[in-house]
Design an enzyme around this catalytic site. Sequence first.
Site, PDB file in Angstrom:
ATOM      1  N   MET A 185       0.813  -1.209   0.000  1.00 53.76           N
ATOM      2  CA  MET A 185       0.000   0.000   0.000  1.00 53.76           C
ATOM      3  C   MET A 185       0.857   1.274   0.000  1.00 53.76           C
ATOM      4  SD  MET A 185      -2.994  -1.156   2.682  1.00 53.76           S
ATOM      5  CE  MET A 185      -3.971   0.320   2.428  1.00 53.76           C
ATOM      6  N   HIS A 186       0.194   2.392  -0.239  1.00 54.44           N
ATOM      7  CA  HIS A 186       0.713   3.748  -0.017  1.00 54.44           C
ATOM      8  C   HIS A 186       1.764   4.224  -1.015  1.00 54.44           C
ATOM      9  CE1 HIS A 186      -1.275   2.987   3.763  1.00 54.44           C
ATOM     10  NE2 HIS A 186      -0.317   2.218   4.204  1.00 54.44           N
ATOM     11  N   ASP A 221      -2.688  -4.826   0.446  1.00 54.41           N
ATOM     12  CA  ASP A 221      -2.216  -6.132   0.877  1.00 54.41           C
ATOM     13  C   ASP A 221      -2.857  -6.610   2.173  1.00 54.41           C
ATOM     14  OD1 ASP A 221      -0.862  -4.250   2.427  1.00 54.41           O
ATOM     15  OD2 ASP A 221       1.139  -4.952   1.886  1.00 54.41           O
TER      16      ASP A 221
END
Length: 489
Positions: free
Chosen positions: A78-79, A237
């Site tokens: 992520m991110h 995830d």
Amino acid sequence: MLYIGVDLGTSAVKLLLMDGNGAIQKIVSREYPLYFPHPGWSEQNPEDWFTKTMEGLKELMADCDTSQVGGISFGGQMHGLVILDEKDQVIRPALLWNDGRTYEECDYLNQVIGKEKLSAYTANISFTGFTAPKILWVKNKEPENFARIQKIMLPKDYIAYKLSGVHCTDVSDASGMLLFDVKNRCWSQEMLKICGIRKEQLAKVYESYEAVGVLLPEIAEELGLPKTVKVVAGAGDNAAAAVGTGTVGDGMCNISLGTSGTIFISSKKFGVDRHNALHAFAHADGHYHLMGCMLSAASCNKWWMDEIIGTQDYAAEQEAIEKLGENHVYFLPYLMGERSPHNNPNARGTFVGMTMDTTRADMTQAVLEGVAFALRDSFEVAKSLGISIERTKICGGGAKSPLWKKIIANVMNIKVDVIESEEGPALGGAMLAAVACGEYKDVEEAAAKLVKVTDTVEPTPELAAKYEERYQQFKEIYPACKALFDVIQ
């Protein structure tokens, strides 16, 4: 029918082939490099992700009836900030979830814009790993790159785009950008203005189990797959791993011991803790979840074994650990800074309590226990909200260790359920593809039918009591060290 799950991790992409009954037919993986151009920075090249994903898909499909493949979906780190120009070419390497360079931008968001406004707009506050401060960093430090941005994407969504031609994301992954109105499941106009970007620069948002399109003809031909294969939005995830462990619906819990560590609590109701110590995100099942995330979990053990001790035999090192709950050595597992609940990019890994009789086994035990104690920090925040958790699922590479599972069960003082498949995000992705293709009516039905518990690790009163005492000592260490972390960078 057959379904493909793609787990775009930090060190490798893992691809899984599942049939409609949940049986895993094949798993392959491909590694790619990770770059640390400066201390605290962490980058990857998105082109590497796609190249290795395509290689993995070809191997995955080599021995199967490709005509039976119905859909492909994703779980992904992520991110990460992926920025594309007007020709959809990658502008610069992606800034990853564990990149800590954005402390100035985080201070601006949290202190100048203000945590209360951020929480009102997005249900979260700013962390260095989040995407919005990365956008501001590019705007402040690389204005020439910022001016070229036509699309802002997340890692797994870049792969979905390359496969389908659709700029897409899903609600769970979008929740971790600090640009998303989590409660209302849409982009926050206020945050776009703060970051100086336009809605057109962001991807269209889908629920995790929705198809965004089908394979591009040239991709289908290269892979030998039907042109009708659905490309499904997928999930971040942790949300994908939660689907893969059956952590969907109301009041379920999952602990993930991957490169990062998470404690994930699913809920049908939207909620935020008053200090924003836990992330409040949209879930892949159509509802919501709370999540505490530590930046270094199984990676702490890998660092200790590979770089410090110099061994690949992790199991042998753990065999020497005998006296649980009695270790006098403590370890703060903040090798990449820390997110939940401290939100401090300056925090560092720290051993405390060594004496002349400290052994190698004591140090190894302290690393395992330090991760468990840090997870409990987030667990305590959830308990403060009145959430009662009596058991949890567990997944991730660290979950393969019987000793670590025993430590976690007793540090948390809850039952730890081991599931038949510990394939996490890749399995969750395949399950989301199955839902999108109509194999199951919704994510909860898929989880109920496909996820099977094979063992339960239960805490024992005596050991849980010892760990309770140790945890009370552990939680005093970070406040005592906090001021030092600001001056020893």
